[in-house]
Structures are given as structure tokens and as C-alpha cells.
Design a protein around this motif. Sequence first.
Motif, PDB file in Angstrom:
ATOM      1  N   ALA A  63     -66.177  63.803  20.809  1.00 48.76           N
ATOM      2  CA  ALA A  63     -66.703  64.788  19.854  1.00 48.76           C
ATOM      3  C   ALA A  63     -66.437  64.319  18.421  1.00 48.76           C
ATOM      4  O   ALA A  63     -67.310  64.386  17.556  1.00 48.76           O
ATOM      5  N   MET A  64     -65.219  63.819  18.197  1.00 47.03           N
ATOM      6  CA  MET A  64     -64.864  63.306  16.868  1.00 47.03           C
ATOM      7  C   MET A  64     -65.808  62.192  16.441  1.00 47.03           C
ATOM      8  O   MET A  64     -66.267  62.141  15.312  1.00 47.03           O
ATOM      9  N   ARG A  65     -66.068  61.280  17.373  1.00 49.89           N
ATOM     10  CA  ARG A  65     -66.947  60.140  17.073  1.00 49.89           C
ATOM     11  C   ARG A  65     -68.317  60.635  16.616  1.00 49.89           C
ATOM     12  O   ARG A  65     -68.838  60.197  15.598  1.00 49.89           O
ATOM     13  N   PHE A  66     -68.859  61.590  17.344  1.00 47.25           N
ATOM     14  CA  PHE A  66     -70.223  62.026  17.011  1.00 47.25           C
ATOM     15  C   PHE A  66     -70.270  62.827  15.719  1.00 47.25           C
ATOM     16  O   PHE A  66     -71.265  62.806  15.003  1.00 47.25           O
ATOM     17  N   MET A  67     -69.182  63.535  15.423  1.00 47.38           N
ATOM     18  CA  MET A  67     -69.161  64.264  14.148  1.00 47.38           C
ATOM     19  C   MET A  67     -69.152  63.280  12.976  1.00 47.38           C
ATOM     20  O   MET A  67     -69.800  63.506  11.955  1.00 47.38           O
ATOM     21  N   ALA A 112     -61.001  66.290  13.210  1.00 45.18           N
ATOM     22  CA  ALA A 112     -60.198  65.106  13.526  1.00 45.18           C
ATOM     23  C   ALA A 112     -58.722  65.382  13.261  1.00 45.18           C
ATOM     24  O   ALA A 112     -57.863  65.010  14.064  1.00 45.18           O
ATOM     25  N   SER A 113     -58.406  66.070  12.158  1.00 43.62           N
ATOM     26  CA  SER A 113     -57.002  66.344  11.849  1.00 43.62           C
ATOM     27  C   SER A 113     -56.363  67.181  12.948  1.00 43.62           C
ATOM     28  O   SER A 113     -55.250  66.921  13.382  1.00 43.62           O
ATOM     29  N   GLU A 114     -57.100  68.215  13.376  1.00 43.79           N
ATOM     30  CA  GLU A 114     -56.553  69.114  14.391  1.00 43.79           C
ATOM     31  C   GLU A 114     -56.277  68.369  15.692  1.00 43.79           C
ATOM     32  O   GLU A 114     -55.203  68.477  16.269  1.00 43.79           O
ATOM     33  N   SER A 150     -62.508  60.478   9.762  1.00 44.22           N
ATOM     34  CA  SER A 150     -62.736  61.050  11.086  1.00 44.22           C
ATOM     35  C   SER A 150     -63.143  59.971  12.081  1.00 44.22           C
ATOM     36  O   SER A 150     -62.783  60.028  13.259  1.00 44.22           O
ATOM     37  N   SER A 151     -63.868  58.955  11.621  1.00 43.92           N
ATOM     38  CA  SER A 151     -64.229  57.883  12.551  1.00 43.92           C
ATOM     39  C   SER A 151     -62.979  57.099  12.956  1.00 43.92           C
ATOM     40  O   SER A 151     -62.836  56.691  14.105  1.00 43.92           O
ATOM     41  N   MET A 152     -62.048  56.938  12.027  1.00 44.99           N
ATOM     42  CA  MET A 152     -60.828  56.216  12.367  1.00 44.99           C
ATOM     43  C   MET A 152     -59.935  57.051  13.285  1.00 44.99           C
ATOM     44  O   MET A 152     -59.261  56.516  14.164  1.00 44.99           O
TER      45      MET A 152
END
Lengths: 369, 400
Positions: A295-299, A324-326, A248-250
Motif C-alpha cells: 500500500a505504501m509503495r502505491f501511495m 508510511a510514518s504510521e 514514503s517510497s523509502m
Amino acid sequence: MINFNPTDDQKQIIDMVHRFTAEVIRPNARDCEENKNVPDDLLAKFWELGLIANSIPEEYGGYGYERSAVTGVLISEELAYGDLGIAIAMLSPSLFAYPVLEMGTEEQKKKYLPEFCGESFKFATMALMEPRVTFDATEIRTSVVREGEEYVLNGVKCFVPYAGRADLFLIIASSAPGSGVNGVEAFIVEKGTNGLIVGEREKYMGLNALELHKITLTNCRIPVENRLGGRNGFNYQRILNLSRTALSSMASGICHATKDYGVSYAKERVQFGEPIAHRQSIAFMLADMAIESDAMRFMAWKAAWLGDRGDDFTKEAYFAKLYASEYTTNITSNGIQVLGGHGYIREHPMELWFRNGRGFEIIDGLAII
Amino acid sequence: MIDFELTPQLRMIKDGAHAIAESSFRPISRKYDEEEHTVAEELKPLAGLITGGMGDMTSKKKDKKKDPGAKKENRNGSTLLSVIGAEEMAWGDNGLMLAMPGSGLGNFAIQAVATPEQLERFGSKFAAMAITEPNSGSDSGSISTTAKQDGDEWVINGEKIFVTDGNQCDVIVVWATIDKAAGKAGIKSFIVEKDRAGCTVTKLEHKLGIRASDTASVVFEDCRIPKNNILGSSEIKTKTEGFKGVMKTFDSTRPMVGAIALGVARAAFEFTKKILEDEGYQFRYGLSKHKLVAVEKEILTMEAELEAIRLLIQRAAWMSDNGMHNAVEASMSKAKGGRMGSEITRRCVALLGPIGYSREWLVEKWMRDCKINDIYEGTQQIQQLIIARGILDYSKKELQ
């Protein structure tokens, strides 16, 4: 206490990796994709940063900085901002090194970790995924049976980074296939072991810079001391969680790259007498990219933070990857849209990010943080 | 150091707000949805519990005084308190939360910029905020309500609409221009006591949701207030610094609106998940997508979305507490909260079928309530505009 500020040490690392990404990864991303590999001199330059040795204690030859998943996601996001395939290639030695560091026996650490603290890039990897439509990381079919002082491995793995060049493999196998995560173990297999057959290079829609192979294990026999963690085994759920967090970070890195590229293109591209960024239809797409990539970064940060505390972060890591996938598919698709026809042309990176981004939903088992 | 742990104080606020929401809001939630424009007397004993969000703790001035020397220390202050409290309150009832005496937007403005003398006079009043006019919605710089100085008084003239709590409140913070020719720089805000002559509530709107909170039209006809009822300075600065000051209130109220949306959406989500579990559905975290049934995937996706909203809100609030410029991040949290919060409530209604649509339960009400958070304090589209200008580094002229 809530804090969105990385430590000063982490900021230095971010700056360093950010520069590296801008100077080494991004300018070479297209060539690596077209030539279908990452040249050794690029891997060597990455190795000089010492990022993996940083996390390894001095007693095993490393630099002895704190091992932190949060630092890990900060690094992996920055690298993926340059190119996902190259990022995974560069971080791939940690697929082997970090599980040994976190979960290995003292003997395993002493034996293997110093190899990751040397001067040249150490090819080592993990084999987790299996080639079938219904693959699920919680259902490993590669089997392991103990016979006397040996373990015998059987099964097929896919999506194994650098299987063709790796000296060390961490094979994920189950002693009770079909019974979920119970019985899932990891085994250290060295290159050249009988029964470890590296298959042909796999061809995927994206990530061509990354050398991926199938491997087959046919009655592959290894000594009992090669079971990761010895008698205690290892924590498979944590590996899965770290993998999902890393992915997810990538994804966040790719999405930030898409947004930034879209912003600069839209400000330069003039149609109807003015930059297309003056149009809300373009500008709002970019705004939404900014929201979702943050949002992705913080998750990813939150999952990693829980992981560093030793808490169970199965849920958070799963959410981070699900999210992240979505959104990555959606954002990278809109990235092409911002550039119009030019987004479809291989001169620009948008089409590459779109292809790479599609991988997140499929990939599991890349615990490179 | 990156950290997501709530301080004991934040945890206390969260638990306290949740307790109020559960024990005081939920039991009367349906009642004041049906009885629109009836003042909820049950809320009166709760007056003062929250002033401008979360009582004295939200006072920015106090925050600043604490540690002028320790500038670099990480802080969790009033904005985080208010967003964390707001999520819980809104989980109880969005409308009742807005109707809590002392919870008005005007209270925020007063807490943020009032002089000590004004705080003394108005700090404990229930203060609404009047910005919108029949011809000025999102374009709040175009308002035509005027304030003219006459001796020791200001004389206010104009019509305001969509004044949240305009009927129930004690005072109204009114945006008016003191010099139309000066444009935005001429816009100031004034505290008008409701019992001043010339201040009349002319209409109460009938709304889709948040019916417990009244939405009023207020007309000011030669309404005279004392000179020192102006919030901030009366000086017209060059450019638009004054207006920017007024707009700055949004940097802390927008994350709060996001948090309200989050609270309502979470209420709908928790209720929906519970009912489905009672029906025998299981929600498994960690499986590949092809293993999930449709309902399961929808629930897991919604839960991930709630987490995303929460993190964007916490980031914006944290920036505000640490004195960082957060206009873009505040808008991100508001856009995301308003949009996805509403979306989640809509999905919940659909997932629950007849129970979702029925007025016997609260899900349909949460769907109606939540929609307001995609609108007030700037619609989703206005937030996108602000974010886009921010990331493109564009002026208002370049991106309209």
C-alpha cells in the motif's frame, strides 16, 4: 488508463539498482552504520550508475533522459531496501541538483548542473529542517533580508546531509517568518561563504551511516542572483511534496526488506520441531507486512505520478508520508518480533531498520527524487 | 507506464453507479434496514442495469475475444469496472446493492464460466451462489451436498446456508460434489432454477446489517435439473484443477468485496467529515503532527487509509484484467478493505457521538453493514492465510 506496470526503461533501471543494492549496499550496511559513514568507494560505485546525470539534459552535460518523479521513487525504494542511511547519502546530491534543474534560472542551470555530470560524486545538499520541537516545514524561521544587491541569511538548520563535505548548499529561508509557506525561498550558498558555519556532526537514534550536521547562518551574505529561480522564485510546496513522496517510497523499501528478511528467517528458524513460519502468529504478521508495504509503495507511486503530470499533489504526498510514518514503525517493530531475541541483536538488521524507520515521522525536506 | 487515470469508460461507470446509489439507494436505505426480509420493489426497474456486477461489460469472454493478438497491451477491463462500480454502489447502500436483481455472486460465476447456451438461458437471471453448509464454512472443500447423474439429469441433495439473495433470486449456483472420494476435484457447480421441485427455501436469517439483502437457507431434496445445467466440465480431473477453477472466481470477487467495504467506509467518512466541518473543524493537509488536533489527525489518517485500500484494490483488479495470477493480491485487497473499512466506520460512529449512534442517521447502519465485508468471501483471517502461504511459498499443509 490504470497501469501498475513500470515502463521497460524503468524496469531496466529497477533491475540495475536492485543488483547494486544487493551487491553493494546491503553487505556494507552494518559496517557503515557502525563506522558512521559511507566510504568514498561506495559513493563512487553509486555515481558510476549515472542515476542523477540521467535526469539532467544533454545541454548541461547530462544523459538527457526524461526527468520523472515516478522513476525517482522506483530508485529510492530499491536503494532504501538495502539501507536507508546509505540510500539518502547516495541520493543527497539530488537535493541540490533537482530543484536547480526544475526551478533554477538558465544561468543557475548552466553554472551548477554540469558539476553533477562529472566523473566523481558531487557533494551538494539542501538545508530545510530547523532544530526545535515544534518544527513544521510550513513555518520556516531562518530569515532572509535583501540588502542592495545581496541577500542576508540568518538562522539555524539541522539534519543537513553531508554539510561537512558539500560544496553547494540550497538554504530554505523565509522573507516573512511566521506567515506560512508564503515568502519561503531557496538560496544557493557556496562552501566557504562568510557566515555559513557548519556545526558538529549530529547524533541520531538511527541513520548513522548518513553524515548529518547542524549549520548556522550568521549574517551570511550572497549575491541576488543566488536566489533559486531568480525573480520568479521557486515552488516550495512542490519541494515538500516531492520530499514526502520520496520518504514514503523509502519507507516502503524498508518495510519490504523487513518482510522479506522475516520470511526467510521464519522459514529457517526451527522451534518445537518445525519452522516458526508454520505458526499463524508469525505468518499473519508477515502477511500484514506484505499488505501495508505494498500500500505504501502505491501511495508513493500515485503521488509521484501526479507530480510528473504537474498536478497539485499536496494531499497525496501528505497521505503517503502520514501512512508510511504510521506503518513503518509498526512493521519494523514486528520485524524484531518475528526474530525474537535475535531481532534485538545487532547481528541482524531488524534493530537497525527499526531505528531507521522511526525517522520517517520526524524527517521532512528530503526531496531526493 | 505507471498510471492512475480512469479511462472515460471507467469514469462513466463510476458516475453512473454513483447516480444510482444516490438517487435510488440512499432514499430507501433506512427503510429496508428496518423492514428486513421485505423485497425492495423499488429496485425492480433497475434490473439488468448490473448483471454480475456491471452488465454485459463484465463478460470476461468478450474481453478475451477483443484482442488475442495484442497480448502485451495494458488493459482496463471487467474487473476494474466492477470494483469501481461497486465502490460507488456500496457508497449508496451495501444491502440494496446486493439485492439488485442480477447482482448476485452466481451471476459472476455464470458470466465467468458459462457456455454460450447457458448464457442464453441464464444470463439475464438473478443468480445467487450457494457454497456454505452447516458444517462447511471457510473450508469450502469439505462440502457434502451431492449431485448424482441420473440419465439426462443431475439429482441434487443437501442443505445450504448463508445464501445471499437466496430468497429473491431466480436461480442458484450450487456447489456440490459428484464424487466425495475424489475430494476437492469432485466439487462442481450447478445452476438450479428456484422453481425446480425439491428446492426449498427453509429459513431467512436475521442479521447485524445488510438487511436489505436476504440470507437464506436452501434445502435440496432429490432436486432434479437438466444435465447441461452444470457449469464447466463434469470430468473429474486429477489433482484439484476443477476446484481451483471454482476458487478462481474469488480472484475477481475478492477485490470487489474490498471495494464494497471501501464504498461503505467512504460514505461514513464523508458524512462524518461534513458534520465536523459544519461544527467548525478545519482539516489542514500538510502540517506536522504536533500541530494537528486529535479529530483532525483522525480524519486525515482515515482519508489516507481509504486511499491505501483503493490502490490495493485497483492493483488486484488490474492484474486480473491483464491475465496475471492475482490470488495473493486479491486477498490483500480484501483483507485490507474488510478490516480497515470496518474500522473506519467504527471510528466514525465514535467521532460523531450521539449522532453516530443514532438510528436517525445512517452512520450506525454503515458500521453494521460494513462488518460483513470482513467476513464473507473469506474472513480477514482466511485472507491472511492465503497471503502468508503466498509470500512464504507454503502449501496448505505447511501453513494451516
